[in-house]
Design a protein around this motif. Structure first.
Motif, PDB file in Angstrom:
ATOM      1  N   ALA A   1      65.251  28.983  52.346  1.00  0.00           N
ATOM      2  CA  ALA A   1      65.612  30.263  52.969  1.00  0.00           C
ATOM      3  C   ALA A   1      66.893  30.853  52.366  1.00  0.00           C
ATOM      4  CB  ALA A   1      65.786  30.082  54.476  1.00  0.00           C
ATOM      5  N   GLY A   2      67.449  30.186  51.359  1.00  0.00           N
ATOM      6  CA  GLY A   2      68.630  30.706  50.685  1.00  0.00           C
ATOM      7  C   GLY A   2      69.933  30.474  51.423  1.00  0.00           C
ATOM      8  N   LYS A   3      69.988  29.412  52.226  1.00  0.00           N
ATOM      9  CA  LYS A   3      71.185  29.143  53.015  1.00  0.00           C
ATOM     10  C   LYS A   3      71.901  27.901  52.503  1.00  0.00           C
ATOM     11  CE  LYS A   3      68.967  31.312  56.954  1.00  0.00           C
ATOM     12  NZ  LYS A   3      69.477  32.624  56.546  1.00  0.00           N
ATOM     13  N   HIS A   4      73.230  27.913  52.607  1.00  0.00           N
ATOM     14  CA  HIS A   4      74.013  26.728  52.305  1.00  0.00           C
ATOM     15  C   HIS A   4      73.752  25.681  53.388  1.00  0.00           C
ATOM     16  CE1 HIS A   4      75.998  29.309  49.478  1.00  0.00           C
ATOM     17  NE2 HIS A   4      76.639  29.998  50.406  1.00  0.00           N
TER      18      HIS A   4
ATOM     19  N   ILE B   1      72.552  34.472  58.957  1.00  0.00           N
ATOM     20  CA  ILE B   1      73.138  33.129  58.922  1.00  0.00           C
ATOM     21  C   ILE B   1      73.314  32.698  57.477  1.00  0.00           C
ATOM     22  CG2 ILE B   1      72.687  30.690  59.421  1.00  0.00           C
ATOM     23  CD1 ILE B   1      71.458  31.542  62.052  1.00  0.00           C
ATOM     24  N   GLU B   2      74.534  32.339  57.122  1.00  0.00           N
ATOM     25  CA  GLU B   2      74.838  31.904  55.755  1.00  0.00           C
ATOM     26  C   GLU B   2      74.748  30.401  55.583  1.00  0.00           C
ATOM     27  OE1 GLU B   2      78.408  33.631  53.795  1.00  0.00           O
ATOM     28  OE2 GLU B   2      78.694  34.629  55.725  1.00  0.00           O
ATOM     29  N   VAL B   3      75.224  29.667  56.598  1.00  0.00           N
ATOM     30  CA  VAL B   3      75.362  28.216  56.489  1.00  0.00           C
ATOM     31  C   VAL B   3      74.654  27.545  57.656  1.00  0.00           C
ATOM     32  CG1 VAL B   3      76.978  26.284  56.267  1.00  0.00           C
ATOM     33  CG2 VAL B   3      77.653  28.567  55.458  1.00  0.00           C
ATOM     34  N   VAL B   4      73.888  26.513  57.354  1.00  0.00           N
ATOM     35  CA  VAL B   4      73.243  25.700  58.378  1.00  0.00           C
ATOM     36  C   VAL B   4      73.889  24.323  58.383  1.00  0.00           C
ATOM     37  CG1 VAL B   4      71.101  24.529  59.049  1.00  0.00           C
ATOM     38  CG2 VAL B   4      71.043  26.924  58.313  1.00  0.00           C
ATOM     39  N   ILE B   5      74.307  23.871  59.551  1.00  0.00           N
ATOM     40  CA  ILE B   5      74.848  22.525  59.732  1.00  0.00           C
ATOM     41  C   ILE B   5      73.735  21.651  60.300  1.00  0.00           C
ATOM     42  CG2 ILE B   5      76.596  21.108  60.860  1.00  0.00           C
ATOM     43  CD1 ILE B   5      78.299  23.615  61.191  1.00  0.00           C
TER      44      ILE B   5
END
Length: 446
Positions: free
Chosen positions: A120-123, A97-101
């Motif tokens: 966690a290194g996510k956008h 998972i790259e992006v969390v909304i």
């Protein structure tokens, strides 16, 4: 303007943009309604405390059940399906998972989710403006240091306003004001969840459909949401809130440039560089002609006589002098557009609006007279509305942010329209949020 092209290239390489969604309410449902129609965008996981409600949301937006039948996030990555979970930690632990909304609408949970995603290194695409206005500058700084994107959600009005502000600066005009339209009269300020549906034209069937939360809609009605969003815009753009809160002057398209300019120039602003609301109703309740209830706007000034003449030649709506002009976007489509933020973060590593500084705050303000021992009930409730004021003023007052005004007990009495301070309430929980707010004070801009 090339996000779809970039996404096509990613998809062709077999590397879709993989996202996790926290919160499957109204906004989350709108995100999901569009996501499965965007080739190359994969919703790997959805986290919601009520898994069955999340599944019902998916069904309501016409997802087939097999599309969200993955038992684990790893299985979802492999199959291209979606996993529904009640544990947000699952999303943060999934390396794909790259992006969390973040779309819960709960300010404290939203801040904690954003911190965990950044760690966690996510956008992060922060739909939760309540969380952003409370701790956005600090979260943005954490994201910058971690090398990830922290972004406002495109489709929501703050991001669209930021886009218009960027347009003004990119064109070399002088930015004067920015804001949005809103259905508002002064009397709406004291609306409660029990009276809120009187201000809308929804049918009983719509209200009972499961998509309509009375506290959420009341936060729009009493002006709280406006304060939250305009303070967030100020933090993102470097503009200011009015010193005594938003004024809500009524104005239609034809009046924007005349009304949203400084008092010294015949307008309604205390100075240039202010955020405010164009009310769609007159104080007596009559609808404003050509109102922009669902839109966003900017007003700006020509830097020279030649540009002023061009304003006239190309039909720009201006004030009487011709020096001040306005530009607007008539509609915003909420979660239906949020994929723009997701793709911008993942493919261009750019936010669609970001709280870069601490210039404004949305603070709890009493809806009536309440005694010591009474419990405040937060945004959209019976006890408080939010007032957008300059951050320096909020810090000097020790004001209670609206995001921390839910389920807290008053230590002393407050009176109607009084700004509630931290000294007025019992601060017991949420000490991590208070610590982050203290950290954010270091980003204060006067």
């Amino acid at each position: 303007m090339n996000l779809s092209t970039l996404l096509e290239e990613r998809a062709a390489d077999g590397h879709p943009v993989r996202i996790g969604l926290i919160g499957a309410g109204k906004f989350g449902s709108m995100v999901l309604a569009q996501a499965r129609h965007i080739a190359g965008l994969h919703v790997v996981g959805i986290a919601d405390l009520d898994v069955e409600k999340a599944r019902a949301s998916l069904a309501r937006v016409q997802w087939d059940e097999e599309q969200f039948s993955a038992g684990t996030l790893d299985a979802a990555v492999s199959s291209g399906e979606t996993c529904v979970t009640d544990d947000t930690a699952d999303l943060f632990a999934c390396s794909e998972i790259e992006v969390v909304i973040e779309a819960t609408g709960h300010p404290i949970a939203g801040v904690r989710h954003a911190l965990a995603a950044i760690d966690a290194g996510k956008h992060v695409v922060m739909v939760n403006v309540e969380a952003d206005v409370m701790c956005g500058p600090a979260l943005a700084e954490r994201a910058r240091k971690a090398g990830v994107v922290y972004s406002m959600a495109y489709g929501d009005q703050p991001a669209a306003i930021c886009e218009l502000v960027d347009w003004v600066h990119s064109c070399g005009f002088e930015l004067v004001a920015a804001g949005k339209g809103m259905n508002f009269c002064p009397g709406y300020r004291y609306s409660t969840p029990d009276t809120v549906w009187d201000y809308f034209d929804f049918t009983e069937e719509q209200v009972n459909s499961g998509d309509f939360n009375p506290k959420m809609y009341n936060s729009f009605t009493d002006g709280t949401k406006a304060a939250i969003e305009m303070a967030a815009v100020a933090n993102a753009t470097g503009m200011d809130c009015p010193s005594d809160g938003l004024a809500f002057p009524p104005a239609g398209l034809q009046d924007l440039a005349e009304v949203f300019k400084p008092v010294s120039e015949g307008g309604r602003l205390e100075k240039s560089g202010i955020v405010d609301i164009a009310a769609s109703r007159e104080p007596d309740g009559r609808m404003v002609l050509n109102n922009i209830q669902y839109g966003m706007f900017v007003t700006f000034r020509a830097p020279n006589e030649y540009t002023r003449q061009c304003f006239n030649q190309y039909g720009l709506l201006t004030d009487k002098s011709g020096w001040y002009g306005s530009m607007w976007r008539p509609f915003h489509l909420i979660g239906l557009e949020t994929s723009v933020s997701v793709l911008s973060a993942a493919l261009r590593r750019e936010p669609t609006g970001i709280s870069k500084r601490y210039r404004a705050d949305a603070v709890a303000t009493a809806k009536g007279d309440f005694a010591a021992g009474d419990m405040l009930d937060g945004e959209g409730g019976f006890k408080v509305w939010a007032k957008a004021i300059p951050a320096a003023q909020a810090v000097d007052l020790g004001a209670l942010p609206i995001g921390l005004a839910h389920h807290v007990k008053l230590k002393r009495a407050i009176t109607r329209d009084q700004i509630v301070t931290l000294d007025d309430v019992e601060v017991i929980d949420d000490l991590d949020i208070h610590a982050l707010r203290t950290e954010q004070n270091q980003l204060l801009e006067s």
